[in-house]
Scaffold this active site. Sequence first.
Site, PDB file in Angstrom:
ATOM      1  N   THR A  11      -8.182   4.059   4.118  1.00 45.13           N
ATOM      2  CA  THR A  11      -9.252   3.741   5.062  1.00 45.13           C
ATOM      3  C   THR A  11      -9.291   4.728   6.222  1.00 45.13           C
ATOM      4  O   THR A  11     -10.362   5.078   6.717  1.00 45.13           O
ATOM      5  CB  THR A  11      -9.048   2.300   5.600  1.00 45.13           C
ATOM      6  OG1 THR A  11      -9.225   1.417   4.513  1.00 45.13           O
ATOM      7  CG2 THR A  11     -10.023   1.940   6.690  1.00 45.13           C
ATOM      8  N   THR A  85      -3.571   1.411   3.548  1.00 45.20           N
ATOM      9  CA  THR A  85      -2.611   0.375   3.944  1.00 45.20           C
ATOM     10  C   THR A  85      -2.210  -0.544   2.782  1.00 45.20           C
ATOM     11  O   THR A  85      -1.143  -1.152   2.818  1.00 45.20           O
ATOM     12  CB  THR A  85      -3.179  -0.498   5.093  1.00 45.20           C
ATOM     13  OG1 THR A  85      -4.362  -1.153   4.634  1.00 45.20           O
ATOM     14  CG2 THR A  85      -3.480   0.333   6.317  1.00 45.20           C
ATOM     15  N   ASP A  86      -3.071  -0.634   1.753  1.00 44.06           N
ATOM     16  CA  ASP A  86      -2.826  -1.635   0.713  1.00 44.06           C
ATOM     17  C   ASP A  86      -1.477  -1.470   0.009  1.00 44.06           C
ATOM     18  O   ASP A  86      -0.799  -2.455  -0.279  1.00 44.06           O
ATOM     19  CB  ASP A  86      -3.955  -1.620  -0.321  1.00 44.06           C
ATOM     20  CG  ASP A  86      -5.256  -2.170   0.250  1.00 44.06           C
ATOM     21  OD1 ASP A  86      -5.211  -2.815   1.322  1.00 44.06           O
ATOM     22  OD2 ASP A  86      -6.326  -1.949  -0.353  1.00 44.06           O
ATOM     23  N   LYS A 156       2.863  -5.474   4.159  1.00 44.19           N
ATOM     24  CA  LYS A 156       1.526  -5.738   4.693  1.00 44.19           C
ATOM     25  C   LYS A 156       1.368  -7.254   4.725  1.00 44.19           C
ATOM     26  O   LYS A 156       1.509  -7.910   3.692  1.00 44.19           O
ATOM     27  CB  LYS A 156       0.448  -5.079   3.826  1.00 44.19           C
ATOM     28  CG  LYS A 156      -0.947  -5.234   4.425  1.00 44.19           C
ATOM     29  CD  LYS A 156      -2.007  -4.409   3.694  1.00 44.19           C
ATOM     30  CE  LYS A 156      -3.371  -4.636   4.326  1.00 44.19           C
ATOM     31  NZ  LYS A 156      -4.440  -3.822   3.721  1.00 44.19           N
ATOM     32  N   TYR A 274      22.762 -22.831  -3.345  1.00 47.33           N
ATOM     33  CA  TYR A 274      22.432 -24.036  -4.114  1.00 47.33           C
ATOM     34  C   TYR A 274      22.943 -23.918  -5.546  1.00 47.33           C
ATOM     35  O   TYR A 274      23.115 -22.804  -6.063  1.00 47.33           O
ATOM     36  CB  TYR A 274      20.908 -24.244  -4.152  1.00 47.33           C
ATOM     37  CG  TYR A 274      20.331 -24.627  -2.807  1.00 47.33           C
ATOM     38  CD1 TYR A 274      20.345 -25.944  -2.376  1.00 47.33           C
ATOM     39  CD2 TYR A 274      19.802 -23.646  -1.982  1.00 47.33           C
ATOM     40  CE1 TYR A 274      19.834 -26.289  -1.136  1.00 47.33           C
ATOM     41  CE2 TYR A 274      19.287 -23.977  -0.729  1.00 47.33           C
ATOM     42  CZ  TYR A 274      19.302 -25.300  -0.308  1.00 47.33           C
ATOM     43  OH  TYR A 274      18.811 -25.626   0.912  1.00 47.33           O
TER      44      TYR A 274
HETATM   45  N1  ASP Z   1      -8.175  -0.018   0.441  1.00 45.30           N
HETATM   46  C1  ASP Z   1      -7.634   0.777   1.525  1.00 45.30           C
HETATM   47  C2  ASP Z   1      -6.423   1.544   1.001  1.00 45.30           C
HETATM   48  O1  ASP Z   1      -5.382   1.000   0.873  1.00 45.30           O
HETATM   49  C3  ASP Z   1      -7.243  -0.112   2.654  1.00 45.30           C
HETATM   50  C4  ASP Z   1      -6.698   0.598   3.873  1.00 45.30           C
HETATM   51  O2  ASP Z   1      -6.370   1.761   3.880  1.00 45.30           O
HETATM   52  O3  ASP Z   1      -6.586  -0.096   4.918  1.00 45.30           O
HETATM   53  O4  ASP Z   1      -6.569   2.708   0.695  1.00 45.30           O
END
Ligand code: ASP
Length: 333
Positions: A11, A85-86, A156, A274
């Site tokens: 982005t 970011t993804d 994220k 557990y």
């Molecule tokens: N779809 C974008 C990516 O990961 C989202 C982003 O960059 O925030 O390239």
Amino acid sequence: MRILIIGTGGTIASAMTERGYKAQLSIDEILDIAGIKAGSGEIIESLDLLSVDSTLMQPEDWITIGKAVFEAFGEYDGIVITHGTDTLAYTSSALSFIVRNPPIPVVLTGSMLPITEPGSDAPRNLRTAVTFARSGMPGIYVAFMDKIMLGTRVSKVNSLGLNAFQSINYPDVAYVKGEKLVVRQSPELPGGEPSFYPKLNPNVADIRLTPGLSPEAFLALVKAVNGVLIEGYGAGGIPYRGRNLLSAVSGLSKEKPVLMTTQAVYGGVDLTRYEVGRRALEAGVIPTADMTKEAALTKLMWALGHTKNVEKIREIIGKNVAGEISEIRPRAF
Ligand code: ASP
């Protein structure tokens, strides 16, 4: 001071097209829009390596990025990588295993809003990343919303909000206030010579346990892969009542590594806590302690790049390679 900025898309590099946002800006264009210039006596250079939405990022791309980073060590004092970011947390984790002991800061960043949009977080995130790249603190980091986090510890956590990343089970390393960098916690990294290890086996699966998952379905899902990460519940364990997943796991773990993480965001797994966890350990499950899911998965790919031997992989997974795992596990409180 020489800083290198490597572009990979996302982005932060996007502008609107007829088919939605698409990565298309060069690093020079991004720096220009963000108003980021070299300080006095400083050189900022750019390298446009990839231009993709990070949904399209492949493990081979991590190696391409790692090679560019490793080759830049002798020539630069700091490196910034712009990234979507993804899948940024996968890249920052994988890069930390591929390129070990970097002698300079390597900082990944991105933005939630395209730099071409008014009010974009891109200039702010870039400024944070460049400020940290000048710090001389070696390691692989993520800069987002004024925070600096260790690359192997981020996830994220928000698909829309600007504060999209969090450091999981580990404090933020630093933050930027105005022009000032405030270091909160210098990460304890294992140390050693810089090295580049470009072999990964991406043929792994991340399986989320859901109530009622049958052993037949589970075994069919993992048939084609060389390693498995199971996202269990809470502190970890494998169900055996009604549908006996445990015996399926017990057989599988003799052939391929079966790791366990948790669906919970914080705390990691403790399979000694557990009875369901102890049984999982007895069935050969490899715990991932307080690693993020992204670090656990990419570490599994990296370990499988070294060996297929399950016991050797168990050893690699349990060792702190790049700050991804705490040596002393905090107890429940
Ligand atoms: N779809 C974008 C990516 O990961 C989202 C982003 O960059 O925030 O390239």
